[in-house]
Design a protein around this motif. Structure first.
Motif, short mmCIF file in Angstrom:
data_model
loop_
_atom_site.label_atom_id
_atom_site.label_comp_id
_atom_site.label_asym_id
_atom_site.label_seq_id
_atom_site.Cartn_x
_atom_site.Cartn_y
_atom_site.Cartn_z
N ILE A 2 0.75 -1.21 -0.10
CA ILE A 2 0.23 0.04 0.01
C ILE A 2 0.91 1.25 -0.03
O ILE A 2 1.84 1.57 0.91
CB ILE A 2 -0.84 -0.09 1.34
N ILE A 150 -12.12 0.83 3.51
CA ILE A 150 -12.31 0.21 2.13
C ILE A 150 -13.83 -0.53 2.20
O ILE A 150 -14.30 -0.46 1.19
CB ILE A 150 -11.18 -0.95 1.89
N HIS A 175 -8.69 -1.04 -6.97
CA HIS A 175 -7.34 -1.45 -6.32
C HIS A 175 -6.56 -0.16 -5.79
O HIS A 175 -6.80 0.81 -6.54
CB HIS A 175 -6.62 -2.09 -7.49
N ASP A 184 -2.16 -3.00 -3.64
CA ASP A 184 -3.22 -3.15 -2.43
C ASP A 184 -3.42 -1.64 -2.13
O ASP A 184 -2.91 -0.70 -2.33
CB ASP A 184 -2.54 -3.69 -1.27
N PRO A 185 -4.74 -1.68 -1.65
CA PRO A 185 -5.61 -2.67 -0.92
C PRO A 185 -6.67 -2.98 -2.28
O PRO A 185 -7.03 -2.28 -3.28
CB PRO A 185 -6.52 -1.93 0.09
N HIS A 186 -7.24 -4.17 -2.37
CA HIS A 186 -8.23 -4.50 -3.03
C HIS A 186 -9.54 -3.87 -2.70
O HIS A 186 -9.86 -3.94 -1.36
CB HIS A 186 -8.24 -6.13 -3.14
N GLY A 196 -11.81 -3.11 6.81
CA GLY A 196 -10.73 -2.95 5.95
C GLY A 196 -9.90 -1.92 6.29
O GLY A 196 -10.09 -1.20 7.42
N TYR A 197 -8.76 -1.75 5.45
CA TYR A 197 -7.85 -0.51 5.64
C TYR A 197 -8.62 0.69 5.59
O TYR A 197 -9.54 1.20 4.75
CB TYR A 197 -7.01 -0.71 4.32
#
Length: 260
Positions: A2, A150, A175, A184-186, A196-197
């Motif tokens: 990332i 995310i 992405h 990343d991130p997906h 998520g992130y």
């Protein structure tokens, strides 16, 4: 990986993003009934080179593809939706076309996709597909900003697509992007909020809602790249690269009208 870009890199990303958007709009204007997909690819090559940029696709060889992609723009028609490899095909009235383009300039990449209908015939199902992906993309961007996760973006995108009645495939999606095209991130096109992130200023994301009219299953062409709907139904795909800023999200892939 990332990658968090510096302010100077984000400035360069703005230039790359505008270039990607302008090339896509130029190709869209040239994509008329009778246009060959190979001509679109050649025009993309020339426009990228004239701008002093590099294609992210020509030498692209990920694990899911068969060797280097070998072309400059993805051209997906009707039931094709992702990684459409240009071929000897002339566009027909009513074709639903997706052009997906990623370019690297001054060390920073940008990625965008547009879906549109060629000619005068506008099948209602095709119009609805394109509009749904555009609304979902806008929802995902609206959900982005510092501190968002995310999953918030995925949930916003998926809510729009599901409400429109489309099945959602989460194998391929958005992405991270920066010094390379895919990072990343997906960002799946469906997900749970608050997961998520956590987004930070300087993060670049390529958000790309895509749908198939009646299935979430893909079929791979013999070319080893082009992904089509398993049922032969029509598809659509919309994508922007955005930068997370201190105040929210900035769309980097908006056209300026400088190319013709």
């Amino acid at each position: 990986m990332i990658e968090i870009l510096t302010p100077a890199q984000v400035d360069r990303a703005r230039v790359t993003g505008a270039l990607v958007a302008d090339i896509l709009q130029t190709l869209r204007r040239r994509a008329v009934v009778g246009t060959n997909l190979l001509d679109l690819d050649g025009w993309a090559r020339d426009l990228i080179r004239d701008a002093g940029a590099q294609s992210c696709y020509v030498d692209y060889a990920p694990s899911f593809g068969r060797g280097p992609f070998g072309h400059y723009v993805c051209t997906a028609v009707n039931d094709a939706v992702l990684h459409g490899r240009p071929r000897d095909y002339r566009l027909a009235d009513g074709d639903l076309v997706t052009l997906d383009l990623a370019v690297l300039k001054d060390g920073v990449a940008a990625d965008s996709a547009i879906s549109f209908i060629v000619g005068d015939r506008r099948p209602p199902q095709s119009v609805a597909l394109v509009e749904a992906t555009e609304r979902a993309l806008a929802a995902g961007i609206a959900a982005a900003g510092p501190g968002a996760r995310i999953g918030d973006l995925s949930h916003a995108i998926g809510t729009v697509l599901s409400a429109a009645g489309y099945p959602i495939n989460t194998e391929f999606g958005g992405h991270g992007i920066g010094s390379t095209m895919h990072q990343d991130p997906h960002v799946a096109n469906a997900g749970r909020p608050g997961r998520g992130y956590r987004l930070r200023p300087g993060l670049l994301l390529a958000l790309e809602p895509w749908v198939m009219a009646d299935t979430d299953e893909l079929a791979l062409d013999a070319d080893g790249w082009t992904l089509r709907s398993a049922t032969g139904c029509r598809t659509a795909h919309s994508e922007h690269t955005i930068a997370i800023t201190d105040d929210g999200a900035e769309i980097l892939t908006l056209p300026t009208g400088r190319l013709r």
